[in-house]
Each structure stands twice: as C-alpha cells, then as structure tokens.
Scaffold this active site. Structure first.
Site, mmCIF file in Angstrom:
data_model
loop_
_atom_site.group_PDB
_atom_site.id
_atom_site.type_symbol
_atom_site.label_atom_id
_atom_site.label_comp_id
_atom_site.label_asym_id
_atom_site.label_seq_id
_atom_site.Cartn_x
_atom_site.Cartn_y
_atom_site.Cartn_z
ATOM 1 N N GLU A 216 1.269 -1.259 -0.150
ATOM 2 C CA GLU A 216 -0.014 0.086 -0.277
ATOM 3 C C GLU A 216 1.246 1.515 0.269
ATOM 4 O OE1 GLU A 216 -3.055 0.234 0.105
ATOM 5 O OE2 GLU A 216 -4.059 -2.137 -0.464
ATOM 6 N N CYS A 250 -2.747 9.360 2.785
ATOM 7 C CA CYS A 250 -1.459 8.738 1.305
ATOM 8 C C CYS A 250 -2.626 9.360 -0.394
ATOM 9 C CB CYS A 250 -1.312 7.502 1.153
ATOM 10 S SG CYS A 250 -2.378 6.718 2.356
HETATM 11 P P1 NAD Z 1 8.309 4.024 4.361
HETATM 12 O O1 NAD Z 1 8.762 3.614 3.940
HETATM 13 O O2 NAD Z 1 9.247 5.455 5.215
HETATM 14 O O3 NAD Z 1 8.236 4.296 6.014
HETATM 15 C C1 NAD Z 1 7.439 2.215 6.345
HETATM 16 C C2 NAD Z 1 7.484 1.506 7.314
HETATM 17 O O4 NAD Z 1 8.466 0.725 6.428
HETATM 18 C C3 NAD Z 1 8.194 1.737 9.143
HETATM 19 O O5 NAD Z 1 7.496 0.655 9.721
HETATM 20 C C4 NAD Z 1 9.347 2.179 8.286
HETATM 21 O O6 NAD Z 1 9.935 1.564 9.526
HETATM 22 C C5 NAD Z 1 9.765 0.661 7.818
HETATM 23 N N1 NAD Z 1 11.118 0.765 6.677
HETATM 24 C C6 NAD Z 1 11.767 2.298 6.900
HETATM 25 N N2 NAD Z 1 12.802 1.936 5.790
HETATM 26 C C7 NAD Z 1 13.370 0.482 5.931
HETATM 27 C C8 NAD Z 1 13.919 0.432 5.153
HETATM 28 N N3 NAD Z 1 14.473 0.839 4.849
HETATM 29 N N4 NAD Z 1 13.810 -1.513 5.785
HETATM 30 C C9 NAD Z 1 12.527 -1.923 6.260
HETATM 31 N N5 NAD Z 1 11.983 -0.472 6.775
HETATM 32 C C10 NAD Z 1 11.965 0.249 6.287
HETATM 33 O O7 NAD Z 1 7.267 5.155 5.130
HETATM 34 P P2 NAD Z 1 6.372 6.490 6.213
HETATM 35 O O8 NAD Z 1 7.269 7.882 5.793
HETATM 36 O O9 NAD Z 1 5.820 5.776 7.482
HETATM 37 O O10 NAD Z 1 4.715 6.792 5.465
HETATM 38 C C11 NAD Z 1 4.587 7.639 4.485
HETATM 39 C C12 NAD Z 1 4.792 6.807 2.823
HETATM 40 O O11 NAD Z 1 4.088 6.068 2.982
HETATM 41 C C13 NAD Z 1 3.813 7.472 1.915
HETATM 42 O O12 NAD Z 1 4.797 7.605 0.836
HETATM 43 C C14 NAD Z 1 2.751 7.894 1.577
HETATM 44 O O13 NAD Z 1 2.242 8.103 0.466
HETATM 45 C C15 NAD Z 1 1.971 5.717 2.412
HETATM 46 N N6 NAD Z 1 1.221 5.451 2.731
HETATM 47 C C16 NAD Z 1 0.533 4.623 2.125
HETATM 48 C C17 NAD Z 1 -0.645 4.231 2.303
HETATM 49 C C18 NAD Z 1 -1.621 3.688 1.702
HETATM 50 O O14 NAD Z 1 -3.074 3.223 2.826
HETATM 51 N N7 NAD Z 1 -1.269 3.274 0.472
HETATM 52 C C19 NAD Z 1 -1.394 4.624 3.643
HETATM 53 C C20 NAD Z 1 -0.033 5.806 4.788
HETATM 54 C C21 NAD Z 1 0.753 6.134 3.697
#
Ligand code: NAD
Length: 470
Positions: A216, A250
């Site tokens: 997602e 998002c």
């Molecule tokens: P992110 O991708 O930075 O982090 C999400 C999760 O991934 C966190 O739990 C983090 O600890 C983990 N993570 C981060 N880097 C990682 C790595 N290198 N390896 C493994 N895990 C890792 O996202 P964010 O900043 O928390 O959220 C924002 C993003 O999420 C935006 O792009 C937004 O559009 C998207 N989002 C999508 C939805 C949806 O339902 N489609 C909902 C909310 C947010």
C-alpha cells in the site's frame, strides 16, 4: 534453504509458525471473538490513551483521531464480523460441459505467518486495519509499526499484549533495522504500507522466499477542477482533504489542476475556507496538527523555499515555525514543472495549483507521472468526468469529494504499480491474507474419459470438436 536461526526474531517467528495450523483451524465464531476483543480495546479500554498518544506524537486533534483511526478500524471490524461466516464458507464454482461429472468450489485458507509493516501517518488505523483482515483469514501476525510515532507504537504494543498471546499476534517496536531483520524471515505474506522506495526494498526481500506481498504505497494524487464544478462545494472538500492530518495522508490531494477560467474564483474560495477551518492564526488552532518530525519538516521547508526561489506565487500560507514543526496551510501557484513540489510526493500541508486550458492537457499531464493512488474530479459535466476516468489510471477516484473512498469497505483500497500492489479493506483485505484454494471433486465418469490413452484417430477428432465447440 536460507538459514535464519541467528535472526533475533527467529524464536518469535518459530512460535507463530508452530501455532499457525491451530490458529488456521479456528471457526468464524472464534475469530469473531478475537475481533470483538480488539474492538473493545480500541473503542473502550484504550480510546483516551490512543487520542493522547497520537496527540503527543504530532498534535493530532482528538476528533481526527476518533474518526480516522479508531472509527475506521472499528468499522472494519464490524464489517468483517457481519460477513466472515459467508467469506469462510465454500464458494461454489461453475462446471464446464467437458467436466460433466465433477463439481467445484473455492475455499479461502490462511496464508500462515504474516508480517504487517505500517507507517506513522495513521499509526493505529494502518496497523490494526490490516490486522483485522489477517485475523479474519486465520493467520498469525507480527506487527512492526513506525519508529516515528513512538508514543503510539508503545501504546499499540501494550494493546496487542493485552488482547493476544504472542504466538498469535505480536508487536515488535524499533527502528528501520528491526524491519530489515524481520524481512529476512520466510513469512507467508507481507502487508506493507509506506513509501514506494521502501516498498521496493520490501518486495525484493520477499522475493527471496517467494513471499506474497500487499504493498500500500503513495504518490502524487491529482485533483482536477473543471469549469462546471460547484466551486464552493469543491473547496469545502479539498481544503478538508488536504489539511486533514496536516496533509500527511496517502490519498490527500497532492496537486490541483484548475481550469484557467476559474483560477481567481478558486483561490478566493480556498482562502476563505482555510480561514474558516483553521482561523487567521492556524498555529494556534486546535483543529490543525503538525508535521511529524524535524526530518519531514526540513524536507517540506526545502521544497517551499525551492518554490519561492523559482518565483512561484504563495497564494496563502507559506510561513512556518521550526520549534513546533509547524507549516501553515499553504497554496502555491505559478510553479515551474521541474519544481520539487510538482515532482515528488508532498505529504505535508502544501498544495501546488496548476492551471489548464484543455482536457487533453490534463490527461497528458496526469499520464506523464506514475499511476496515482487516488485521482479526484470536481465537475458536473458528465462527459468530462467519464473522459478523465477512461483516459487516466489510478488506484481510486472520487467525483466531487475526496478521501471518502477509503471509508467504504465495499470498495477495494489500494494503488497500481508505483502506488501499490494488492488491495485492502473488507473482502478485498481478507483475500490478501488468504489463498483462494480450488477444490474439484469427481462424482461420475465424464466425457473427458473418452480422451484418455491410448490415443487414436477418433480421439483426435473428439479433441478437435472440443476445441471448436466447448
Ligand atoms: P516509509 O516507507 O518510510 O516507512 C514505512 C515503514 O517501513 C516503517 O515502519 C519503517 O520503519 C519501515 N522502513 C523504513 N525504511 C525501511 C527499510 N529500508 N527497510 C525496511 N523497512 C523500512 O513510509 P512513511 O514515511 O512511514 O509513510 C509515508 C509513505 O507511506 C508515503 O509515501 C505515503 O503515501 C505512504 N502511505 C500509503 C498508504 C496507503 O494506504 N497506500 C497509507 C499511508 C501512507
């Protein structure tokens, strides 16, 4: 076989692996009991604690927490409880003529041991929402919420401990390294919500074990405003959808494409509505939350300053305060196409406005970017609405509103390619956490037996007839 015995989560993983068949055997009534316990924890026991924890993390107003975190998960639970018996029942499938003498059905079996990695922007909703679908599917689950909302993550760990035993559902807190370590384990399914960049990391880790994934993700969701739109009603929705959660949604409008003939009217109505929602001094408004942390604040301020250097026009807002990660509700026009705000997902309270003259211009611009998670159309001209839907691609679309598609659990929620793979919510979420197993039973000999070896000219004739007619 990849050896994971030295992984710091292997003991927890193995506990869940040993327990997965016992959990998978549970009846719909037993699963509903668990969902009810989670519901009680969210709407009664921990409601105030959830509001306080998210407020501590990014000053989110408690009403927004009630509506976008607690209510949405409780609603997912209620929807699941009402439908689970039918989802878990055998779904009968048709029988082609050539298979006369057989009957078939589909049964949804659990995937097994699942990992849910969630982001910080709707921490409770995006951790427990997928958990509801995973429990409905009969899985064991390890949850890894975001490190950026530490108060909420710590509280969710407490809730999970209170409601579940560790060999069924466990929550692991920690930084990125925790997610990286978990991703080495051979889960049966990974449900990830976050950025497209990390989505790629998750998918390549999953590939090592051929683990299925739901991703997602996010991206730049356009909002298109046609001359036929009712501007006041459109603005009411756009300003709410954009600044809810401080633009850290998002499916928030990422940029608006406004017909050039209504630009002035749009901006005036926008100013008036932002003022009505957040007052002349949004920094003191209790209805306006904050950017989650210094890193994201700096990123957003850099893109704002980049816009100013490019002589963009700040129509409203544009001011910020580093001590509280505050950025005013901002609307910017006259940006060059290569400005950061028009290139990268914004994920904050800044909205770029671009004007257009023709529908072709809109379609070409939207299609020049990655497929968005959402695309919004404000118009009353049916031809315009249908042409945009037909000639663009997006995870979801709302007409004359925004963000509400998320709360209809009869709709699949998710993106396409860069904005996601797979769907969440209701039956669609349940499907992600289950395998649709086909079962075919033979009752009597059917026509196909005529074609078993030894082969001869007559059988070849029958085969050719089958190709032609059945
Ligand atoms: P992110 O991708 O930075 O982090 C999400 C999760 O991934 C966190 O739990 C983090 O600890 C983990 N993570 C981060 N880097 C990682 C790595 N290198 N390896 C493994 N895990 C890792 O996202 P964010 O900043 O928390 O959220 C924002 C993003 O999420 C935006 O792009 C937004 O559009 C998207 N989002 C999508 C939805 C949806 O339902 N489609 C909902 C909310 C947010």
């Amino acid at each position: 076989m990849i050896d994971y015995s030295d992984n710091r989560y292997s003991e927890l993983f193995n506990k869940q692996k040993s327990n997965q068949f016992a959990i998978g055997k549970t009846t719909y009534k037993e699963r509903i009991k668990k969902l009810k316990a989670l519901k009680r924890a969210l709407e009664k026991t921990y409601k105030r604690d959830i509001e306080d924890a998210i407020y501590k993390d990014f000053k989110k107003p408690s009403i927004e927490t009630d509506l976008t975190e607690i209510y949405l998960v409780v609603k997912e639970i209620k929807h699941t409880i009402s439908n689970l018996q039918s989802w878990l029942g055998k779904q009968s499938a048709g029988t082609p003529l050539t298979l006369l003498g057989t009957s078939s059905y589909i049964t949804y079996e659990p995937k097994g041991v699942c990992l849910i990695i969630s982001p910080w922007n709707y921490p409770v909703n995006l951790t427990f929402g997928p958990l509801v679908s995973a429990i409905a599917g009969g899985n064991t689950v390890i949850l890894k919420p975001s490190e950026m909302t530490p108060n909420t993550s710590a509280l969710m760990a407490k809730i999970v401990k209170d409601v579940f035993s560790e060999d069924e559902v466990a929550l692991v807190e920690g930084e990125v390294d925790v997610a990286q370590e978990l991703l080495k384990l051979p889960f049966n399914h990974i449900f990830f919500t976050g950025s497209p960049a990390v989505g790629k990391i998750v998918m390549s880790a999953a590939a090592k074990h051929l683990t299925s994934v739901t991703l997602e993700l996010g991206g730049k969701s356009p909002t298109i405003v046609h001359e036929s739109a009712h501007i006041k009603a459109a603005i009411k929705n756009i300003v709410w959808g954009k600044y809810l959660n401080n633009g850290q949604t998002c499916i928030a409008p990422d940029y608006v494409l406004v017909h050039e003939s209504i630009k002035t009217e749009f901006i005036e109505a926008f100013k008036a509505k932002a003022l009505a929602y957040y007052s002349e001094s949004p920094i003191t408004s209790e209805s306006y939350s904050r950017v989650v942390n210094e890193r994201h604040f700096k990123r957003l301020v850099a893109s704002l300053e980049n816009a100013k250097e490019n002589n963009a026009t700040i129509e409203i807002g544009g001011d910020y305060d580093a001590t509280s990660n505050y950025i005013a509700p901002t609307l910017i026009s006259n940006l060059p196409d290569d400005a950061t705000l028009l290139q990268e997902e914004i994920f904050g309270p800044i909205l770029p406005l671009k004007t257009y003259k023709t529908i072709d211009e809109v379609i070409t611009y939207v299609n020049s970017k990655e497929k968005p998670l959402a695309l919004y159309i404000y118009a009353h001209n049916r031809k315009f609405i249908n042409t945009i839907i037909k000639h663009t691609r997006a995870g979801s679309t709302c007409v004359n509103t925004n963000a509400l598609q998320y709360s209809n659990h009869y709709l699949p929620f998710g993106g396409s390619n860069n904005s996601g793979i797979g769907k969440a919510h209701g039956f669609f979420g349940f499907q992600e956490f289950t395998n649709a197993r086909s079962v075919l039973k033979r009752h009597t000999a059917g026509p196909l037996y005529l074609l078993f070896p030894p082969y001869n000219a007559l059988k070849e004739k029958i085969a050719n007839l089958a190709i032609k007619w059945f």
